[in-house]
Design a protein around this motif. Structure first.
Motif, short mmCIF file in Angstrom:
data_model
loop_
_atom_site.label_atom_id
_atom_site.label_comp_id
_atom_site.label_asym_id
_atom_site.label_seq_id
_atom_site.Cartn_x
_atom_site.Cartn_y
_atom_site.Cartn_z
N LEU A 46 0.90 -1.04 -0.03
CA LEU A 46 0.02 -0.10 0.07
C LEU A 46 0.72 1.24 0.03
O LEU A 46 0.28 2.56 -0.32
CB LEU A 46 -0.91 0.11 1.06
N GLY A 47 2.16 1.11 0.46
CA GLY A 47 2.97 2.17 0.47
C GLY A 47 2.88 3.24 1.51
O GLY A 47 3.24 4.33 1.49
N GLN A 48 1.95 2.91 2.54
CA GLN A 48 1.81 3.79 3.70
C GLN A 48 2.02 2.60 5.17
O GLN A 48 2.00 1.76 5.04
CB GLN A 48 0.50 4.26 3.74
N PRO A 49 2.31 3.48 6.09
CA PRO A 49 2.37 2.47 7.43
C PRO A 49 1.14 2.08 7.88
O PRO A 49 0.08 2.34 7.72
CB PRO A 49 2.69 3.54 8.43
N TRP A 50 1.13 0.75 8.55
CA TRP A 50 0.20 -0.08 8.80
C TRP A 50 0.35 0.04 10.51
O TRP A 50 0.91 -0.75 11.33
CB TRP A 50 0.16 -1.28 8.33
N ILE A 51 -0.54 1.25 11.28
CA ILE A 51 -0.33 1.46 12.56
C ILE A 51 -1.45 0.60 13.48
O ILE A 51 -2.60 0.91 13.26
CB ILE A 51 -0.38 2.78 12.72
N VAL A 52 -0.88 -0.37 14.07
CA VAL A 52 -1.82 -1.21 14.99
C VAL A 52 -2.13 -0.43 16.21
O VAL A 52 -1.11 -0.01 16.86
CB VAL A 52 -1.26 -2.39 15.25
N ASP A 53 -3.42 -0.36 16.45
CA ASP A 53 -4.06 0.52 17.55
C ASP A 53 -4.74 -0.39 18.50
O ASP A 53 -5.89 -1.17 18.24
CB ASP A 53 -4.96 1.46 17.14
N ASN A 54 -4.03 -0.82 19.54
CA ASN A 54 -4.66 -1.94 20.53
C ASN A 54 -5.64 -1.17 21.60
O ASN A 54 -5.39 -0.49 22.41
CB ASN A 54 -3.44 -2.55 21.38
N ARG A 55 -6.75 -1.84 21.37
CA ARG A 55 -7.74 -1.23 22.28
C ARG A 55 -8.40 -2.34 23.00
O ARG A 55 -9.38 -3.08 22.86
CB ARG A 55 -9.04 -0.95 21.70
N GLY A 56 -7.62 -2.81 23.90
CA GLY A 56 -8.27 -4.19 24.87
C GLY A 56 -9.02 -3.77 25.83
O GLY A 56 -9.29 -2.65 26.11
N GLY A 57 -9.79 -4.81 26.45
CA GLY A 57 -10.85 -4.66 27.29
C GLY A 57 -12.02 -4.87 26.93
O GLY A 57 -12.79 -4.71 25.75
N ALA A 58 -13.12 -5.57 27.69
CA ALA A 58 -14.23 -5.65 27.67
C ALA A 58 -14.57 -7.01 26.56
O ALA A 58 -15.58 -6.84 25.75
CB ALA A 58 -15.20 -4.39 27.34
N GLY A 59 -13.58 -7.82 26.27
CA GLY A 59 -13.82 -8.85 25.27
C GLY A 59 -13.96 -8.27 24.12
O GLY A 59 -14.77 -8.97 23.26
N GLY A 60 -13.32 -7.27 23.64
CA GLY A 60 -13.64 -6.90 22.26
C GLY A 60 -14.71 -5.53 21.85
O GLY A 60 -14.44 -4.96 21.06
N ILE A 61 -15.22 -5.39 23.09
CA ILE A 61 -16.20 -4.06 22.67
C ILE A 61 -15.55 -2.84 22.62
O ILE A 61 -15.83 -2.12 21.66
CB ILE A 61 -17.25 -4.15 24.12
N ILE A 62 -14.49 -2.53 23.33
CA ILE A 62 -13.78 -1.35 23.24
C ILE A 62 -13.34 -1.12 21.78
O ILE A 62 -13.65 0.04 21.00
CB ILE A 62 -12.84 -1.10 24.15
N ALA A 63 -12.67 -2.06 21.30
CA ALA A 63 -12.04 -2.12 19.94
C ALA A 63 -13.05 -1.82 18.87
O ALA A 63 -13.02 -1.06 17.78
CB ALA A 63 -11.16 -3.34 19.42
N ALA A 64 -14.21 -2.70 19.13
CA ALA A 64 -15.20 -2.83 17.93
C ALA A 64 -15.93 -1.14 18.04
O ALA A 64 -16.28 -0.59 17.00
CB ALA A 64 -16.10 -3.75 18.09
N GLU A 65 -16.33 -0.61 19.01
CA GLU A 65 -16.95 0.54 19.16
C GLU A 65 -16.03 1.72 18.74
O GLU A 65 -16.86 2.49 18.10
CB GLU A 65 -17.45 0.76 20.62
N ALA A 66 -14.73 1.54 18.96
CA ALA A 66 -14.12 2.68 18.53
C ALA A 66 -13.94 2.67 16.99
O ALA A 66 -14.10 3.49 16.34
CB ALA A 66 -12.39 2.40 19.00
N ALA A 67 -13.76 1.52 16.45
CA ALA A 67 -13.81 1.23 15.02
C ALA A 67 -15.20 1.59 14.20
O ALA A 67 -15.20 2.26 13.31
CB ALA A 67 -13.45 0.05 14.59
N ALA A 68 -16.30 1.58 14.88
CA ALA A 68 -17.53 1.60 14.43
C ALA A 68 -17.63 3.37 14.33
O ALA A 68 -18.82 4.03 13.40
CB ALA A 68 -18.77 1.16 15.33
N LYS A 69 -17.10 3.98 15.43
CA LYS A 69 -17.29 5.43 15.30
C LYS A 69 -16.41 6.32 14.60
O LYS A 69 -16.65 7.45 14.25
CB LYS A 69 -17.19 5.88 16.85
N ALA A 70 -15.43 5.49 13.81
CA ALA A 70 -14.43 6.07 13.22
C ALA A 70 -15.01 6.67 11.79
O ALA A 70 -15.96 6.08 11.19
CB ALA A 70 -13.34 5.02 12.51
N PRO A 71 -14.35 7.68 11.12
CA PRO A 71 -14.77 7.95 9.85
C PRO A 71 -14.64 7.05 8.89
O PRO A 71 -13.71 6.13 8.68
CB PRO A 71 -13.70 9.05 9.47
#
Length: 282
Positions: free
Chosen positions: A57-82
């Protein structure tokens, strides 16, 4: 309609051209890839994908770890993203089951558009070395002799490791206490420390600790033996016929992400062809 159609058709054509142009210039900045806590199967999957994808892709792939609540925090953060293609979610199949099993979850399955199925992995039933069991039958016998006295660790409600253990309990008709953690990594740490006695861990999480002797592997959760756990029998063939549980990992983007960008992420026709190595050597 005759007066409206030419304008509407022109607008549709302009939007299509804009979408194509956007996809052609995409990506123009780093991609943020949201996943669970470090050290778990989701995190490992995201990082392995990134090693291959970022150079293409020619761009950095930055992993953003959002642990906690069995996956809820990560999924909620992604759902709210542009929905612009610059935020992705790499997660296991429990991204679908969590809203069915928990209340007050601030996302729905419809909030995500799939990019690709990324990986599948069997779980591995492991126990603390002090536990006097070496087979599935041994474990079932011990659990029946000590109802409610054994405990297992896993990620939160709906995690694949949680569901694998509950399926085992139901089919084996045993009473084993569930101890929930923010993720599989912390659960593994407590298993090693002897705070819990067993775990249905993902292959990437348990493998290093099996080799070091910190935990003892008993069986794999897949229907067939797995090359990820050479020499281990399946649970189904070791005393619990019909048992099967695997983890499935996928890549998602927020719903509304332009279809052209989703196709671009899913396409093998990136600047660095998969038929030859990139300059970076990946």
């Amino acid at each position: 309609m005759k007066a409206f159609c030419p304008g509407a058709c022109l607008l549709a054509a302009m939007l299509a051209v804009s979408s194509m142009a956007s996809a052609q210039s995409y990506p123009a900045k780093p991609l943020r890839v949201i996943t669970a806590e470090p050290g778990g199967g989701n995190d490992l999957t995201a990082r392995v994908i990134g090693q291959a994808v970022a150079p293409r892709l020619g761009q950095p792939w930055i992993v953003d770890n959002r642990g906690g609540a069995g996956g809820i925090i990560a999924a909620e953060a992604a759902a709210k993203a542009p929905a612009d293609g610059y935020t992705l979610l790499v997660y296991a199949g429990n991204v679908w089951t969590i809203p069915l099993l928990r209340k007050n979850v601030r996302y729905e399955v419809k909030d995500f558009a799939p990019v690709t199925w990324a990986a599948r992995s069997p779980g591995t039933l492991v126990v603390h070395p002090s536990l006097p069991v070496r087979t599935v039958r041994d474990l079932i016998s011990l659990a029946r002799a000590r109802p409610g006295q054994l405990s297992y660790g896993s990620g939160g409600v709906g995690a694949s490791t949680h569901l694998a253990a509950e399926l085992f309990k139901s089919m084996a008709k045993v009473d084993i206490l569930w101890v929930p953690y923010k993720g599989n990594g912390p659960a593994m740490n407590d298993l090693i420390a002897g705070q819990v006695q067993l775990m249905f861990g993902t292959a990437g999480v348990v493998a290093p600790h099996i080799g070091s002797g910190r935990v003892r592997a008993i069986a794999v959760t897949s229907a067939e033996p797995s090359p990820l756990a050479p020499g281990l029998p399946t649970i189904a063939a070791s005393g619990l016929p019909g048992y099967e549980s695997i983890s499935i990992y996928g890549v998602f983007v927020p719903t509304g992400t332009p279809a052209a960008i989703v196709r671009h992420l899913n396409s093998p026709s990136w600047p660095c062809s998969r038929r030859r190595r990139c300059a970076s050597g990946s």
